[in-house]
Design a protein around this motif. Structure first.
Motif, PDB file in Angstrom:
ATOM      1  N   LEU A   1      23.616   3.876  79.762  1.00 27.53           N
ATOM      2  CA  LEU A   1      23.454   2.453  79.489  1.00 27.53           C
ATOM      3  C   LEU A   1      23.214   2.205  77.994  1.00 27.53           C
ATOM      4  O   LEU A   1      23.717   1.227  77.421  1.00 27.53           O
ATOM      5  CB  LEU A   1      22.296   1.881  80.316  1.00 27.53           C
ATOM      6  CG  LEU A   1      22.518   1.832  81.829  1.00 27.53           C
ATOM      7  CD1 LEU A   1      21.279   1.311  82.528  1.00 27.53           C
ATOM      8  CD2 LEU A   1      23.730   0.976  82.180  1.00 27.53           C
TER       9      LEU A   1
ATOM     10  N   ARG B   1      26.543   2.499  76.262  1.00 28.45           N
ATOM     11  CA  ARG B   1      27.351   1.301  76.493  1.00 28.45           C
ATOM     12  C   ARG B   1      26.847   0.141  75.642  1.00 28.45           C
ATOM     13  O   ARG B   1      27.632  -0.633  75.079  1.00 28.45           O
ATOM     14  CB  ARG B   1      27.306   0.929  77.979  1.00 28.45           C
ATOM     15  CG  ARG B   1      28.064   1.875  78.897  1.00 28.45           C
ATOM     16  CD  ARG B   1      29.574   1.806  78.643  1.00 28.45           C
ATOM     17  NE  ARG B   1      30.084   0.464  78.852  1.00 28.45           N
ATOM     18  CZ  ARG B   1      30.521   0.010  80.020  1.00 28.45           C
ATOM     19  NH1 ARG B   1      30.484   0.788  81.101  1.00 28.45           N
ATOM     20  NH2 ARG B   1      31.011  -1.210  80.132  1.00 28.45           N
ATOM     21  N   LEU B   2      25.521   0.002  75.552  1.00 25.59           N
ATOM     22  CA  LEU B   2      24.943  -1.064  74.757  1.00 25.59           C
ATOM     23  C   LEU B   2      25.280  -0.892  73.277  1.00 25.59           C
ATOM     24  O   LEU B   2      25.612  -1.873  72.591  1.00 25.59           O
ATOM     25  CB  LEU B   2      23.429  -1.093  74.956  1.00 25.59           C
ATOM     26  CG  LEU B   2      22.658  -2.166  74.158  1.00 25.59           C
ATOM     27  CD1 LEU B   2      23.110  -3.557  74.578  1.00 25.59           C
ATOM     28  CD2 LEU B   2      21.166  -1.997  74.349  1.00 25.59           C
TER      29      LEU B   2
END
Length: 545
Positions: free
Chosen positions: A161, A164-165
């Motif tokens: 995550l 992705r951020l």
């Protein structure tokens, strides 16, 4: 005799009389025996206690390894019961025994160096062994494995995550930067344009993204190692790789604080000295303060020279307080940089010295109309290295100050301001026209021309008496040196018009015709004859054969 963990060993009474203390000389071997080596007992992944000294033919390391192996055997026993570990007093040593199998032996040296009695030391060893076995079993149980698997999944999901951020934010910020081209991204001080500035911001953004990715990977690996007991030491080591240089840098910064504040005080003092000199120079430049023999246009360059001297003196004071200034590497680099600068800046230093000399020679000022060799124009910039001149055709010419020093400079503006600049044109008139009439006509030309001084009257010179004509020179005064070209053009135009209206011809140059060429019928006819015609531009004189 078997002792329980809660019983106390009987103390033997020593009925022998006390002997006086004797000072005994101890050799090296005895010192080694008094301070024996210690070895850690590590049955799994942590040290539980230490073993001091040798016992019989076994060294402390061998004893520690044997105890670690016996503890691992207890862990492998599915019927292990901690109550089965007994304390036995055998040959003045306390033995830890499990089902008639020896685990560890505690002698007097072990107890003394541990600061406890032998029984207390044996109880501590037993508790540590039991705790280590129970802890290792708990870490390797199914529940523990399930918890570890959950932590691994959580760490991997969190890392995914975060990645992705990072990429999402990078794309959004990149689009935002491109949209700002021409708005708040307009270039940097004219050095780079807006497109290059956008590329620079995107490069910095990529670098930050790379650093964040590396940090995220590092933290994920550290967290994964921290989950498992067998790799926990690796996670601590990874963390130490980061914390160790950070602590070292922080320690260096804290230790450097006194020198840093000393440098700050020196810089503040010199800053206020520079402000004082700047104020004084501005007052002289604006004429509010006058010094006999010191011109106002010397104020700024003199301040610049003092500024350089102050910076050099400030650096000399700061240098001993710089980090590693006493190291041979720092000094070697400084010497090398000085040599390279001196070898590569010979022409630069020459231009600097020339610029300094030109400043105090005052051959021209900004805005003056000058002539330097074949360059005529107005001075638009005068720096320490070069002088820039804008010609009459708006061409910008950059001249090194060393060339300015070595060339002859004519300053029309100074002459115009102080004396009145004299401009002149020459005309040729035949002998048949009286000179008084020519003088009157030339004075009429001057009266029709603008931008001339009225108080300083024009004057006429007769430069030469040629074979067929007389050359007259009209001299006029002006304060407008920047309008020299226009004044010259008006003088020639008015001269042509005045003489035409008066019916006086301006003689053109003589043309020599050579009739002695191949095939000529009359080779003896070589006379030269003057030809008279109206003269439009004196500067276009030519001679044709």
């Amino acid at each position: 005799m078997i002792l329980s963990t809660d019983s106390a060993l009987p103390q033997k009474k020593n009925k022998t009389p006390k002997k006086p203390i004797e000072i005994v000389k101890i050799d090296t071997i005895q010192v080694a025996k008094l301070f024996p080596k210690k070895a850690p007992v590590v049955p799994f992944h942590d040290t539980i206690f230490y073993i001091y000294g040798s016992m019989g033919s076994f060294t402390s390391e061998q004893r520690a390894d044997a105890i670690s192996e016996r503890i691992r055997s207890l862990y492998d026993d599915p019927l292990f019961n901690e109550d089965s570990i007994k304390l036995m007093d055998i040959e003045d040593n306390i033995k830890l025994v499990y089902k008639k199998e020896l685990i560890a032996s505690i002698d007097t040296m072990q107890a003394v160096l541990g600061g406890k009695s032998k029984v207390e030391t044996a109880k501590i060893f037993k508790d540590e062994i039991v705790n280590a076995i129970n802890k290792h079993r708990d870490e390797n149980s199914l529940k523990r494995l399930a918890i570890q698997a959950g932590w691994v999944a959580l760490i991997l999901i969190a890392g995914f995550l975060v990645f992705r951020l990072i990429f999402f934010l990078f794309r959004r910020i990149k689009i935002f930067i491109r949209l700002q081209r021409g708005k708040w991204i307009k270039g940097i001080f004219g050095l780079i344009d807006a497109d290059r500035e956008v590329n620079l911001f995107i490069f910095l953004l990529k670098f930050i993204r790379f650093v964040l990715i590396i940090m995220t990977l590092y933290l994920c690996i550290w967290a994964l190692f921290k989950v498992f007991p067998n790799t926990m030491s690796l996670s601590d080591q990874l963390l130490e790789y980061v914390l160790s240089p950070v602590r070292s840098i922080a320690r260096s910064v804290i230790n450097y604080m006194p020198e840093f504040f000393t440098i700050l005080v020196i810089m503040v003092i010199f800053m206020y000295i520079r402000k004082f000199f700047r104020f004084f120079a501005d007052q002289i430049a604006t004429g509010k303060i006058t010094i006999k023999g010191f011109y106002p246009d010397w104020a700024t360059p003199t301040y610049n020279i003092l500024n350089v001297v102050l910076y050099i003196f400030m650096f000399i004071l700061i240098f001993p307080y710089l980090p590693k200034s006493n190291s041979t590497v720092f000094q070697g680099v400084s010497v090398f940089a000085g040599i390279m600068l001196s070898l590569g800046s010979t022409s630069i230093i020459g231009n600097l010295v020339a610029g300094l000399v030109i400043t105090y020679m005052r051959p021209f000022r900004i805005g003056d109309r000058i002539k330097m060799d074949d360059c005529v124009g107005n001075v638009i910039e005068k720096t320490a290295l070069v002088t820039r001149v804008r010609t009459l055709k708006n061409e910008i010419i950059t001249i090194p100050n060393s060339s300015v020093m070595n060339s002859k400079t004519l300053n029309y503006s100074v002459s115009a301001r102080e004396y009145g600049l004299i401009l002149y044109i020459s005309v040729t008139v035949g002998y048949d026209v009286p000179w008084q009439k020519v003088h009157d006509l030339l004075l009429k030309v001057a009266s029709r021309t603008d931008n001339l001084l009225k108080k300083q009257k024009p004057f006429i010179l007769q430069n030469s008496l040629d074979d067929f004509d007389v050359e007259y020179q009209l001299n006029v005064y002006t304060k407008e040196a920047d309008k020299m070209t226009t004044i010259y053009s008006d003088l020639r135009k008015n001269a042509q018009e005045v003489f035409r209206q008066a019916g006086v011809n301006l003689l053109s140059p003589r043309y020599v015709v050579n009739t002695n060429f191949e095939g000529s019928a009359n080779p003896k006819n070589n006379d030269t004859e003057p030809v008279s015609q109206e003269f439009n531009d004196q500067e276009d004189e030519s001679e044709t054969t």
